[in-house]
Design a protein around this motif. Structure first.
Motif, PDB file in Angstrom:
ATOM      1  N   THR A  70      29.527  46.067  61.155  1.00  0.00           N
ATOM      2  CA  THR A  70      28.931  47.052  62.051  1.00  0.00           C
ATOM      3  C   THR A  70      27.427  47.117  61.816  1.00  0.00           C
ATOM      4  OG1 THR A  70      30.955  48.379  62.107  1.00  0.00           O
ATOM      5  CG2 THR A  70      28.909  49.484  62.722  1.00  0.00           C
ATOM      6  N   ALA A  71      26.653  47.112  62.879  1.00  0.00           N
ATOM      7  CA  ALA A  71      25.197  47.059  62.780  1.00  0.00           C
ATOM      8  C   ALA A  71      24.619  48.365  62.256  1.00  0.00           C
ATOM      9  CB  ALA A  71      24.598  46.751  64.151  1.00  0.00           C
ATOM     10  N   VAL A  73      21.739  51.337  62.090  1.00  0.00           N
ATOM     11  CA  VAL A  73      20.935  52.006  63.120  1.00  0.00           C
ATOM     12  C   VAL A  73      19.596  52.408  62.511  1.00  0.00           C
ATOM     13  CG1 VAL A  73      20.788  54.006  64.662  1.00  0.00           C
ATOM     14  CG2 VAL A  73      22.974  52.835  64.345  1.00  0.00           C
ATOM     15  N   THR A  82      20.154  49.938  67.311  1.00  0.00           N
ATOM     16  CA  THR A  82      20.848  49.159  66.293  1.00  0.00           C
ATOM     17  C   THR A  82      19.995  47.955  65.909  1.00  0.00           C
ATOM     18  OG1 THR A  82      22.010  47.629  67.757  1.00  0.00           O
ATOM     19  CG2 THR A  82      23.018  49.788  67.406  1.00  0.00           C
ATOM     20  N   ASP A  83      20.489  47.154  64.986  1.00  0.00           N
ATOM     21  CA  ASP A  83      19.758  45.965  64.556  1.00  0.00           C
ATOM     22  C   ASP A  83      19.648  44.945  65.685  1.00  0.00           C
ATOM     23  OD1 ASP A  83      18.406  44.603  62.375  1.00  0.00           O
ATOM     24  OD2 ASP A  83      20.074  43.183  62.420  1.00  0.00           O
ATOM     25  N   TYR A  89      26.650  41.028  63.857  1.00  0.00           N
ATOM     26  CA  TYR A  89      27.353  42.302  63.991  1.00  0.00           C
ATOM     27  C   TYR A  89      28.271  42.325  65.211  1.00  0.00           C
ATOM     28  CZ  TYR A  89      23.859  43.623  60.550  1.00  0.00           C
ATOM     29  OH  TYR A  89      23.069  43.670  59.432  1.00  0.00           O
ATOM     30  N   ASP A  92      27.356  44.999  68.021  1.00  0.00           N
ATOM     31  CA  ASP A  92      26.240  44.565  68.866  1.00  0.00           C
ATOM     32  C   ASP A  92      26.707  43.541  69.889  1.00  0.00           C
ATOM     33  OD1 ASP A  92      24.232  46.166  67.877  1.00  0.00           O
ATOM     34  OD2 ASP A  92      23.432  44.678  66.487  1.00  0.00           O
ATOM     35  N   TYR A  97      23.304  46.286  73.462  1.00  0.00           N
ATOM     36  CA  TYR A  97      22.190  46.939  72.771  1.00  0.00           C
ATOM     37  C   TYR A  97      20.914  46.795  73.595  1.00  0.00           C
ATOM     38  CZ  TYR A  97      21.649  42.016  71.453  1.00  0.00           C
ATOM     39  OH  TYR A  97      21.563  40.645  71.483  1.00  0.00           O
TER      40      TYR A  97
END
Length: 365
Positions: A70-71, A73, A82-83, A89, A92, A97
């Motif tokens: 999970t990315a 934040v 998010t990344d 991820y 994502d 995103y």
């Protein structure tokens, strides 16, 4: 491309699953309202797509494997993102995103003060990805009356201060919600760099990561693609998670099981949702299976079907309608239509398992 499309039903016998900031027709200053759609004098409660996606994300976070991918934040002043790295991820990849770092001094200061940013993927330009997983607003099958429950904040005991109880009020309803679902199976694990808004999934930094990770370069589409095994590894938990859904507001007062009472899904060649009119509202707002609509829809669209029709219907939830649905599908079997009818959780696990089957190989092409 193949899409898994259909809808789900959530039974809310006495609930307030998504609250509104301002209560409509409030009688008290501190009244908590529910989200409503109004047409004329009638009101239909709804659950926003954002709330539903939050429920699903929270459900998936209970899966250790999903949580490990999970990315993170990050925040800049009043902006969060998010990344934005779908290679690393899973969320994502499947939920999409948008990331564009601010150029204002306040944004730069926020980045400088964020100690967790050391793990962030560098950004060489704005990146955006439209979500392969799409969900519609969950709306009550029929208009319903909203009930107002009056309560007080009052406790007894030696540590309580004297004074009048503090009154409050909140709204709730009895409804069955219906929401559309669609998962673009072809885009899951496929990351483009076309420069078009929503499709600039990868900047130069992320393209380099894709090449280093050995992703397939689909030059004609200006994209990189994960292996089929990796894509299934991401998609399967998402599908299974729908059958274990948890969430909703006011659970302390109106505990409601939000796992689907029914799901109807099919894999098709396009993104249309042919099953959406199969279940509607009958007498007194109860779910009603429209067998004629089912037959007409399937005959019109069956040339696009890549899978059986997956029906999950909980025993005990309007069993008469479940029997009608089964009878209609059995009649269509003579025309070459196949179906699966089981509990919703079982059916969703069945779909996830079918991704790895020979038939499922074409879904991810």
């Amino acid at each position: 491309m193949a899409f898994l499309s259909g809808f789900l039903l959530i039974d809310a016998p006495a609930s307030a699953l998504n609250n509104a900031r301002d209560a409509q027709d409030a009688q008290y200053d501190n009244e908590v309202g529910v989200k409503l759609i109004r047409v004329g004098r009638e009101s239909s409660p709804y659950v926003s797509a954002q709330a539903f996606r939050y429920w699903l994300r929270d459900t998936l976070s209970q899966n250790p494997e999903w949580l490990a991918h999970t990315a993170p934040v990050f925040r800049e002043a009043k902006v969060a993102y998010t990344d934005a790295n779908p290679i690393k991820y899973w969320d994502d990849d499947l939920f999409g995103y948008m990331r564009a770092e601010g150029k204002k001094a306040s944004a730069k200061d926020s980045r400088a003060d964020d100690s967790g940013r050391a793990s962030a993927t560098e950004l060489s330009g704005s990146v955006t990805r439209t979500s392969p997983f799409r969900v519609g607003t969950l709306v009550s099958l029929a208009p319903t009356n909203v009930v107002k429950d009056f309560g007080v904040m009052s406790r007894t005991g030696p540590n309580m201060q004297e004074g009048d109880p503090v009154p409050h009020s909140h709204q709730f309803y009895r409804a069955v919600f219906k929401g559309q679902l669609s998962l673009d199976l072809g885009r899951a694990g496929l990351f483009t760099y076309t420069g078009k808004s929503g499709n600039q999934n990868l900047d130069e930094v992320r393209r380099k990561q894709a090449e280093d990770a050995g992703l397939e370069h689909v030059e004609a589409q200006k994209a990189y693609r994960l292996s089929r095994t990796e894509r299934i590894q991401r998609i399967a938990p998402l599908i299974r998670g729908l059958g274990e859904l948890r969430g909703g507001a006011k659970q302390a007062l109106h505990y409601t099981d939000v796992t689907p009472a029914a799901v109807l899904l099919v894999v098709t060649k396009g993104g249309n949702n042919p099953l959406q009119y199969v279940v509607g509202a009958g007498e007194e707002g109860r779910p009603r299976v429209n067998t004629e609509a089912l037959k007409e829809t399937i005959r019109a669209w069956k040339d696009t079907f890549l899978s059986p029709i997956y029906v999950g219907w909980t025993a005990g939830f309007h069993d008469g309608e479940r029997d009608k649905l089964r009878a209609a599908l059995e009649e269509l079997q003579a025309e070459g239509v196949s179906f699966v009818l089981e509990h919703p959780r079982t059916v969703l696990h069945h779909i996830a398992d079918d991704l790895s089957s020979e038939a499922g190989a074409g879904w991810l092409a």
